[in-house]
Design a protein around this motif. Sequence first.
Motif, PDB file in Angstrom:
ATOM      1  N   ARG A 281      -8.782  -0.695   2.971  1.00 52.62           N
ATOM      2  CA  ARG A 281      -8.530   0.678   3.382  1.00 52.62           C
ATOM      3  C   ARG A 281      -9.870   1.306   3.738  1.00 52.62           C
ATOM      4  NH1 ARG A 281      -4.128  -0.541   4.240  1.00 52.62           N
ATOM      5  NH2 ARG A 281      -2.177   0.200   3.330  1.00 52.62           N
TER       6      ARG A 281
ATOM      7  N   GLY B 207       0.853  -1.187   0.000  1.00 53.82           N
ATOM      8  CA  GLY B 207       0.000   0.000   0.000  1.00 53.82           C
ATOM      9  C   GLY B 207       0.886   1.233   0.000  1.00 53.82           C
TER      10      GLY B 207
ATOM     11  N   PHE C 206      -9.896  -9.543  -6.025  1.00 52.84           N
ATOM     12  CA  PHE C 206      -9.400 -10.921  -5.939  1.00 52.84           C
ATOM     13  C   PHE C 206      -7.899 -10.935  -6.205  1.00 52.84           C
ATOM     14  CE2 PHE C 206     -10.112 -15.549  -7.202  1.00 52.84           C
ATOM     15  CZ  PHE C 206     -10.660 -15.919  -5.981  1.00 52.84           C
TER      16      PHE C 206
ATOM     17  N   ILE D 107      -4.713  -3.705  12.416  1.00 55.18           N
ATOM     18  CA  ILE D 107      -3.696  -4.678  12.839  1.00 55.18           C
ATOM     19  C   ILE D 107      -3.522  -5.827  11.844  1.00 55.18           C
ATOM     20  CG2 ILE D 107      -3.810  -4.198  15.325  1.00 55.18           C
ATOM     21  CD1 ILE D 107      -5.716  -6.665  15.563  1.00 55.18           C
ATOM     22  N   GLY D 108      -4.070  -5.625  10.628  1.00 59.91           N
ATOM     23  CA  GLY D 108      -4.010  -6.709   9.637  1.00 59.91           C
ATOM     24  C   GLY D 108      -2.609  -7.287   9.457  1.00 59.91           C
TER      25      GLY D 108
ATOM     26  N   VAL E 267      -3.135 -10.710   6.979  1.00 58.13           N
ATOM     27  CA  VAL E 267      -4.383  -9.965   6.746  1.00 58.13           C
ATOM     28  C   VAL E 267      -5.527 -10.951   6.468  1.00 58.13           C
ATOM     29  CG1 VAL E 267      -5.541  -8.167   5.405  1.00 58.13           C
ATOM     30  CG2 VAL E 267      -3.095  -7.982   5.844  1.00 58.13           C
TER      31      VAL E 267
ATOM     32  N   ASP F 123     -13.718  -8.329  -9.509  1.00 51.26           N
ATOM     33  CA  ASP F 123     -12.420  -7.659  -9.646  1.00 51.26           C
ATOM     34  C   ASP F 123     -12.438  -6.980 -11.018  1.00 51.26           C
ATOM     35  OD1 ASP F 123      -9.355  -8.316  -8.245  1.00 51.26           O
ATOM     36  OD2 ASP F 123      -9.411  -7.338 -10.196  1.00 51.26           O
ATOM     37  N   ILE F 124     -11.551  -6.004 -11.229  1.00 52.59           N
ATOM     38  CA  ILE F 124     -11.492  -5.419 -12.574  1.00 52.59           C
ATOM     39  C   ILE F 124     -10.888  -6.426 -13.559  1.00 52.59           C
ATOM     40  CG2 ILE F 124     -11.585  -2.887 -12.417  1.00 52.59           C
ATOM     41  CD1 ILE F 124      -8.550  -2.967 -11.927  1.00 52.59           C
TER      42      ILE F 124
ATOM     43  N   ASP G 289     -11.173  -3.362  10.177  1.00 54.66           N
ATOM     44  CA  ASP G 289      -9.808  -3.159  10.669  1.00 54.66           C
ATOM     45  C   ASP G 289      -9.265  -1.801  10.227  1.00 54.66           C
ATOM     46  OD1 ASP G 289      -7.332  -4.074  11.910  1.00 54.66           O
ATOM     47  OD2 ASP G 289      -6.521  -4.295   9.888  1.00 54.66           O
TER      48      ASP G 289
ATOM     49  N   PRO H 197       5.057  -6.330  -1.165  1.00 50.48           N
ATOM     50  CA  PRO H 197       3.622  -6.610  -1.318  1.00 50.48           C
ATOM     51  C   PRO H 197       3.170  -7.987  -0.845  1.00 50.48           C
ATOM     52  CG  PRO H 197       4.714  -6.514  -3.462  1.00 50.48           C
ATOM     53  CD  PRO H 197       5.707  -6.041  -2.461  1.00 50.48           C
TER      54      PRO H 197
ATOM     55  N   VAL I  78      -9.759  -4.467  -2.142  1.00 50.52           N
ATOM     56  CA  VAL I  78      -9.227  -3.643  -3.230  1.00 50.52           C
ATOM     57  C   VAL I  78      -8.302  -2.573  -2.648  1.00 50.52           C
ATOM     58  CG1 VAL I  78     -11.139  -3.943  -4.870  1.00 50.52           C
ATOM     59  CG2 VAL I  78     -11.292  -2.163  -3.120  1.00 50.52           C
ATOM     60  N   PRO I  79      -7.392  -2.046  -3.452  1.00 52.01           N
ATOM     61  CA  PRO I  79      -6.593  -0.910  -2.952  1.00 52.01           C
ATOM     62  C   PRO I  79      -7.452   0.354  -2.946  1.00 52.01           C
ATOM     63  CG  PRO I  79      -6.039  -1.371  -5.245  1.00 52.01           C
ATOM     64  CD  PRO I  79      -7.037  -2.417  -4.836  1.00 52.01           C
TER      65      PRO I  79
HETATM   66  P1  NAD Z   1      -3.493  -6.795  -4.640  1.00 52.24           P
HETATM   67  O1  NAD Z   1      -2.980  -5.710  -5.511  1.00 52.24           O
HETATM   68  O2  NAD Z   1      -2.843  -8.138  -4.716  1.00 52.24           O
HETATM   69  O3  NAD Z   1      -5.063  -7.024  -4.938  1.00 52.24           O
HETATM   70  C1  NAD Z   1      -5.950  -5.982  -5.157  1.00 52.24           C
HETATM   71  C2  NAD Z   1      -6.981  -6.446  -6.184  1.00 52.24           C
HETATM   72  O4  NAD Z   1      -7.932  -5.396  -6.344  1.00 52.24           O
HETATM   73  C3  NAD Z   1      -6.381  -6.728  -7.567  1.00 52.24           C
HETATM   74  O5  NAD Z   1      -6.762  -8.013  -8.013  1.00 52.24           O
HETATM   75  C4  NAD Z   1      -6.960  -5.613  -8.450  1.00 52.24           C
HETATM   76  O6  NAD Z   1      -7.193  -6.036  -9.790  1.00 52.24           O
HETATM   77  C5  NAD Z   1      -8.255  -5.297  -7.716  1.00 52.24           C
HETATM   78  N1  NAD Z   1      -8.753  -3.959  -8.014  1.00 52.24           N
HETATM   79  C6  NAD Z   1      -8.065  -2.799  -8.123  1.00 52.24           C
HETATM   80  N2  NAD Z   1      -8.889  -1.776  -8.418  1.00 52.24           N
HETATM   81  C7  NAD Z   1     -10.134  -2.304  -8.507  1.00 52.24           C
HETATM   82  C8  NAD Z   1     -11.413  -1.757  -8.793  1.00 52.24           C
HETATM   83  N3  NAD Z   1     -11.562  -0.451  -9.069  1.00 52.24           N
HETATM   84  N4  NAD Z   1     -12.470  -2.596  -8.803  1.00 52.24           N
HETATM   85  C9  NAD Z   1     -12.315  -3.919  -8.556  1.00 52.24           C
HETATM   86  N5  NAD Z   1     -11.133  -4.498  -8.287  1.00 52.24           N
HETATM   87  C10 NAD Z   1     -10.056  -3.697  -8.255  1.00 52.24           C
HETATM   88  O7  NAD Z   1      -3.485  -6.234  -3.156  1.00 52.24           O
HETATM   89  P2  NAD Z   1      -3.471  -7.065  -1.781  1.00 52.24           P
HETATM   90  O8  NAD Z   1      -2.078  -7.317  -1.369  1.00 52.24           O
HETATM   91  O9  NAD Z   1      -4.417  -8.199  -1.906  1.00 52.24           O
HETATM   92  O10 NAD Z   1      -4.066  -5.953  -0.787  1.00 52.24           O
HETATM   93  C11 NAD Z   1      -5.453  -5.662  -0.799  1.00 52.24           C
HETATM   94  C12 NAD Z   1      -5.785  -4.517   0.141  1.00 52.24           C
HETATM   95  O11 NAD Z   1      -5.410  -4.837   1.479  1.00 52.24           O
HETATM   96  C13 NAD Z   1      -5.112  -3.178  -0.155  1.00 52.24           C
HETATM   97  O12 NAD Z   1      -6.082  -2.159   0.019  1.00 52.24           O
HETATM   98  C14 NAD Z   1      -4.102  -3.019   0.921  1.00 52.24           C
HETATM   99  O13 NAD Z   1      -3.849  -1.664   1.163  1.00 52.24           O
HETATM  100  C15 NAD Z   1      -4.834  -3.699   2.070  1.00 52.24           C
HETATM  101  N6  NAD Z   1      -3.969  -4.100   3.176  1.00 52.24           N
HETATM  102  C16 NAD Z   1      -4.422  -3.914   4.453  1.00 52.24           C
HETATM  103  C17 NAD Z   1      -3.625  -4.289   5.531  1.00 52.24           C
HETATM  104  C18 NAD Z   1      -4.112  -4.130   6.946  1.00 52.24           C
HETATM  105  O14 NAD Z   1      -3.300  -3.974   7.839  1.00 52.24           O
HETATM  106  N7  NAD Z   1      -5.404  -4.202   7.196  1.00 52.24           N
HETATM  107  C19 NAD Z   1      -2.350  -4.819   5.316  1.00 52.24           C
HETATM  108  C20 NAD Z   1      -1.935  -5.028   4.009  1.00 52.24           C
HETATM  109  C21 NAD Z   1      -2.758  -4.660   2.937  1.00 52.24           C
END
Ligand code: NAD
Length: 309
Positions: A232, A73, A147, A281-282, A100, A170-171, A256, A93, A203-204
Amino acid sequence: MKALVAAPLHKDALRMLQEAGFEVVYEEYPPEDKLLKLIEDVDVVFVRSKPLITAAVISRGSKLKAIARAGVGLDNIDVKAAEARGIKVFSAPEAPTVSVAELTIGLMLAVVRKIAYADRKMREGKWVKKEAEGIELRGKILGVVGFGRIGREVARIAKKGFGMKVIYYDIARADPKLEEELEATYVDLETLLKKADVVSIHVPLTPETKHLINESRLKLMKSSAVLINTSRGGVVDTNALVKALNEGWIAGAGLDVFEEEPLPQNHPLTKLDNVVLTPHIGASTEEAQERAGLEVVKKVIEFFGLTKK
Ligand code: NAD
C-alpha cells in the motif's frame, strides 16, 4: 435478496450470484451521495479497493447484513462500524497472492535491468546500451518486509527461480520448516535495510506501518539497493522516497501503489528514470479476479443460506 455490486466483479461470479437468487443492482464505483441511496435497499454490497464503505454508508444500510470485498485489504471498509452493527465482512485474501508476487518480480527485473527506461529511450530513437547496464539478481540479498502470503510467494520465486538469498522481517516469525525450505533468515528491520540488495514491501497499511519506510530508514539502505512496493502506498513516505532517489541514497524503485491514487500528473516520481511505475495492477489478472469474485460470492451465498440453483 438484493445485492449491490459497486465494483467490477468477474462475470462467472456475477452469474453465480444471480443463479443463487440474488437480484443484482450494478453500479460501478458510485459517488458517495449515490451510494448512500443505493445502500438503503440492499442486503449485501460487493466492493473492491473502492468505493469507500464508511460508517455513514453502513448506518444508512438498514437492511445490510454483509459487505463483500472481492480481493484482499479492507482499508476502504469501516470494519469496526460494520461489526458494531453485526454486519459480516467477507474478503478473498488468497486470491491475488500469485498475481501480486509475479508483478513484484516483474518490477524487480524492470528496475535492476532498466527495462522500462531502455524501452522509453528506444521509442525516442536512442540506443542506450551503455546507460542501461544493470545487475543480476542471482546471489543478491532479497529483504522481504512482511512475510505473509505475498511476501512468502515472492521469496519462493526469488529463491527458487533466481537463486536470491532471502532475509525477512515481520512482527511474527515464520514456521521453522518454511524458513528451512526457503533458507530464509529472520532479521530485524534495521538489519534488513542495511543488508538487502532488493527490499520488497508486503505489510498491510495500519497505523503501525504508516510511513514505516521513512527518511531515516531509507538512509539505512545501500546506495546500490532498490525498493519495491506492491503493498500500500502509505507504507512508504513518498516525499522521503523522492529525496532518496534524487540524491542517490538508493539506486531505484518499483512502485505499484501510491499514497495518492491515481498518482497526480507530473508527480516528481514520473520525472525519475530510476523508477518503474504501474497503476495498482498487482491483482489485475484474469485469474486473480476470477478467484476473488468466486471466493466472496461463495462465502456470501453460504452466509445467506442459499445454494446455487
Ligand atoms: P498477509 O496478511 O498475508 O501478510 C502481511 C504480513 O505483514 C503478515 O505476515 C503480518 O504479520 C505482517 N505485518 C503486519 N503488520 C506488521 C508490522 N507492523 N510490521 C511487520 N510486519 C507486519 O497479507 P498479503 O496477502 O501478503 O498482502 C500483503 C500486502 O499486499 C497488503 O498490504 C495488501 O493490501 C497488499 N496487496 C496489494 C495488491 C496490489 O494490487 N498491489 C493486491 C493485493 C494485496
